[in-house]
Write an enzyme that holds these catalytic residues in place. Structure first.
Site, mmCIF file in Angstrom:
data_model
loop_
_atom_site.group_PDB
_atom_site.id
_atom_site.type_symbol
_atom_site.label_atom_id
_atom_site.label_comp_id
_atom_site.label_asym_id
_atom_site.label_seq_id
_atom_site.Cartn_x
_atom_site.Cartn_y
_atom_site.Cartn_z
ATOM 1 C CB THR A 1 -1.329 -0.962 1.307
ATOM 2 O OG1 THR A 1 -0.039 0.011 2.365
ATOM 3 C CG2 THR A 1 -1.501 -1.264 1.070
ATOM 4 C CB CYS A 2 3.929 2.384 1.198
ATOM 5 S SG CYS A 2 4.169 1.790 2.857
ATOM 6 C CG PHE A 3 5.954 1.269 -2.553
ATOM 7 C CD1 PHE A 3 6.918 3.103 -2.438
ATOM 8 C CD2 PHE A 3 6.413 0.642 -1.163
ATOM 9 C CE1 PHE A 3 7.932 3.135 -1.555
ATOM 10 C CE2 PHE A 3 7.741 0.493 -0.647
ATOM 11 C CZ PHE A 3 8.381 2.159 -0.814
#
Length: 827
Positions: free
Chosen positions: A792-794
């Site tokens: 989810t971060c990227f």
């Protein structure tokens, strides 16, 4: 500069030496008197004197000594760079009618006796340059440079230097020297003087000398084509912009003439207009644009400011003309009123520059449109940032002339998107471009959001400085309160590192999820901190009965911190504020229209009271007095809205006051502590001095979009346009199946898939374009019986190579169930 006080006649002087009978013959033309101008170093002023061709130089000095009180033996006469011999007559010395003489000397009895000797020596050396050979002239100029550096800080030196003939003589040597070496040495002396002005911080008395250099170099040379003149003009601008009002009222040259300052404006305007002019087209395609340099823009702004401020002060019937809002540089006007032609010229400058900026915005729009359409164009060029400085100066000038403000805003309103692009692209923290918010119709949401968010401190990128939190999902509110509510504000401003207990996922994606979860808890009605509006459950304001919670004020401060951090991290948390809450945070008084959503019933009742017939109200048919019946926690209480309110009967004369007091008690007095603590939480992250400024940058709708995001249905086309592929090609069957499956999903399933993929529950108002990075679908070697996973971060979705669309659809059917979507996200 010539000054012409009343002529000084021979009645003011001792008797002139006796003349022969021939001299007394009135028919002799040599007896006809003529006038000449005498400039004295001690005062910096000029005298108009009369004399006779056969009168001796010593006789003239005797008259001057009589007027000034200075000893005759200390005076010298300089004419055309040469010291005159005392025994020669005026005719023999070549003095003619309307000549200019300079009187110099040691002036030990003047204001600056210590500085007079080196000034006298400097003038003698410069006079020597005009008549000596090359070697001797160069030696004299080198000595002048050394003397200037050595004595520059001596009290009175720069004042006497400005009043003397030194600037004129150096400028003359620079431009008309018989050899290049002398010219370069003269230039070196001038540059050295400018350097001393900057480095020795001796600015107050220097402005007169710098002005003299500018005037003389412009007169002798080629104006703005001469590097030395440009350097001196730049120094003059620096002084105008930075020096304080002179506190030495007796100095020779502590102020400059407004007319002198304005004399530089036409050349600066013309230069800037040329730089703003675009050129080089090939058909309809723009190949290049000439852009203004920062120095060009700065110089014009600096030189226009004193004149503009003078007009403003004159309109306000104030005496004296001051440059700058804080009286940075005092500027004298030459006449009782500003010359009408100069005021008209400033109006013309405003119109010409505004028209040119209109052209520049059209060209800028063409360039950006060309880039977006794939043609030959430009992205935002850094040089365009100068447009904002020019517009700020035009904004200031628009306040001077009637009708100019409307003209200014009309142009900017037409170019709203271009102006907003400049603000977003170039205005950084610490810059002040809030002037655009004086008329919010010339800005768009992105512009106002940018101006609001740059008020927040920059987040420290140092990983070791992050404020770490380890939160149990089942105790999100309580544990978050301990981590956030009790932390020092400076540690929170360094950024957050978030991790849920017993989960491996970390990073920005997890942080975004935490913001949504904790805000959902804070605004949950079970905790009695906030009340939702009857007609819009997303919209909240503080609960007057929140004191049922024993630590409610601490929680309001905690809530303010969380909202500020969410704004800082640009996370949409899914809640919005009601207007009664928003206007109080902005420091604005709550009025009737503000309560429409918060309490529709009270709003309608107040509107009815205000609209009722006056006779009916005055008949006391309503039976109302200035009290409010309040019920809290099962207890009923009657509260006076004003002193002795129960005895103040409502009538047609006081009903507006009654409605106002009722609104203030319902929505201000009853929640003042809650609002104050929430605001303090915001200020812990933002700073108290910028809190109201932040809210005044925004409309309520802007804050809605920042906190809630887009309410539009997710667009598949927008989603596809902002998705890239890694390991797959857009033509692969798996990618075609994926978008076909997404197209068949319900709106809720798409939101859950987006949450699983990015941890973003609410899209920014710009849609997928507003996300911090594009979404990507990555091929993974996982077997086809595994579910998709994500980072989810990227914004990465890892998609196994499924064998059929039905298999893929079954797997996505699992992860689009909201209760499990969040458990698949990785760092």
């Amino acid at each position: 500069m010539k000054m012409t006080p009343p002529s000084i006649t021979t009645d003011h002087f001792p008797p002139a030496p006796l003349m022969s009978g021939a001299e007394e013959d009135s028919a002799n033309p040599l007896r006809w008197p003529f006038q000449f101008f005498v400039r004295t170093v001690s005062t910096g002023s000029s005298m108009v004197m009369t004399g006779y061709p056969e009168e001796s130089v010593k006789s003239v000095l005797a008259k001057i000594a009589w007027v000034t009180g200075m000893p005759l033996r200390e005076l010298r006469v300089i004419y055309k760079g040469k010291q005159l011999q005392l025994e020669k007559t005026l005719m023999e010395s070549g003095i003619e009618n309307d000549s200019n003489l300079n009187i110099v000397g040691h002036l030990r009895s003047g204001l600056y006796p210590a500085a007079s000797r080196p000034i006298d020596y400097v003038l003698s050396l410069l006079a020597h340059v005009f008549t000596s050979n090359k070697r001797s002239a160069c030696a004299a100029l080198k000595t002048v440079k050394v003397l200037t550096m050595r004595h520059f800080s001596l009290p009175g030196f720069v004042e006497l230097y400005a009043a003397s003939n030194a600037p004129t003589m150096l400028a003359s040597i620079y431009h008309s020297s018989r050899d290049a070496d002398s010219g370069q040495l003269a230039a070196s002396c001038i540059i050295n003087f400018m350097s001393c002005v900057s480095t020795k911080n001796w600015q107050g008395g220097s402005i007169g000398a710098v002005m003299e250099f500018c005037k003389q170099l412009r007169k002798f040379g080629h104006g703005d084509r001469d590097y030395l003149y440009l350097s001196c003009r730049n120094t003059l601008g620096h002084l105008l912009n930075t020096i304080g009002v002179s506190h030495d009222s007796g100095s020779v040259k502590n102020r400059v003439s407004l007319r002198d300052v304005f004399s530089f404006v036409p050349e600066l305007v013309d230069s800037l207009l040329v730089s703003l002019d675009y050129s080089k087209r090939c058909g309809d395609t723009i190949l290049s644009i000439t852009r203004p340099s920062p120095a060009e823009v700065s110089d014009l702004i600096i030189f226009l400011a004193p004149f503009r401020n003078a007009i403003i002060l004159q309109k306000q019937y104030l005496g004296g003309f001051v440059s700058g809002d804080d009286e940075k540089c005092r500027v004298e006007k030459d006449d009782d009123q500003l010359l009408e032609e100069e005021v008209d010229y400033l109006r013309l400058v405003f119109v010409r520059l505004l028209s040119k900026m209109d052209e520049c915005f059209h060209v800028m729009a063409e360039c950006l449109a060309g880039k977006q359409s794939g043609g030959r164009g430009f992205v935002l060029n850094y040089s365009w940032s100068e447009y904002l400085r020019i517009l700020k100066d035009l904004y200031d000038t628009s306040k001077v002339f009637d009708g100019a403000e409307e003209m200014f805003w009309t142009v900017l309103r037409f170019h709203k998107n271009m102006l907003s692009a400049l603000v977003v692209g170039f205005v950084k923290r610490g810059g002040d471009h809030r002037w655009v918010l004086d008329n919010k119709s010339v800005t768009n949401f992105e512009c106002r959001r940018h101006l609001a968010l740059i008020l927040f401190p920059a987040v420290d990128e140092d990983f070791d400085m992050l404020h770490e939190m380890l939160i149990d999902r089942s105790q999100v509110l309580a544990e978050s309160f301990e981590y956030i509510g009790r932390a020092k504000p400076e540690s929170l401003r360094s950024g957050l590192f978030m991790e849920f207990k017993n989960e491996k996922a970390t990073g920005p994606g997890v942080l975004r999820e935490w913001f949504v979860l904790v805000c959902r808890e804070i605004f949950d009605s079970r905790h009695a901190l906030f009340v939702s509006c009857p007609n819009d459950c997303r919209r909240f304001y503080p609960n007057p009965a929140s004191k049922v919670h024993p630590r409610h004020l601490e929680y309001f401060r905690f809530a303010g911190r969380v909202i500020a951090l969410a704004l800082l991290e640009r996370v949409q948390v899914g809640v919005v504020f009601d207007r009664v809450f928003f206007v109080q945070l902005a420091g604005i008084r709550v009025i009737l229209e503000d309560i429409r959503d918060a309490d529709p019933c009270l709003y309608r009742s107040c509107k009815q009271i205000l609209g009722m017939d006056a006779d009916f109200i005055d008949s006391d048919a309503l039976g109302l007095t200035f009290v409010r019946e309040l019920e809290e926690l099962g207890c009923r209480e009657v509260v006076d809205l004003c002193p002795d309110g129960k005895n103040v009967v409502l009538n047609s004369q006081n009903r507006e006051h009654y409605v106002d007091l009722l609104i203030q008690h319902y929505f201000v007095t009853s929640i003042s502590e809650q609002v104050a603590n929430f605001a303090q939480g915001l200020a812990d992250i933002l700073s108290s001095s910028k809190l109201q400024q932040f809210f005044q940058c925004l409309e309520l709708e802007d804050l809605d979009w920042m906190l809630y995001g887009s309410e539009n249905t997710i667009s598949i086309e927008d989603w596809k346009a902002h998705t890239v592929y890694k390991g797959y090609k857009e033509s692969d069957c798996q990618i075609s199946w994926f978008w076909e499956i997404v197209g068949r999903m319900s709106a809720q399933q798409r939101r859950v898939l987006l949450l699983f993929w990015t941890s973003v529950k609410y899209l920014p108002v710009e849609g997928f374009r507003g996300l911090s990075s594009p979404l990507s679908i990555c091929r993974t070697a996982e077997p086809s019986n595994r579910l998709p996973s994500s980072h989810t971060c990227f914004h990465r979705l890892f998609l196994p190579e499924y064998s059929s669309i039905s298999v893929m659809e079954d797997h996505f059917g699992v992860i689009t169930q909201e209760h499990i979507a969040s458990s698949f996200g990785l760092s």
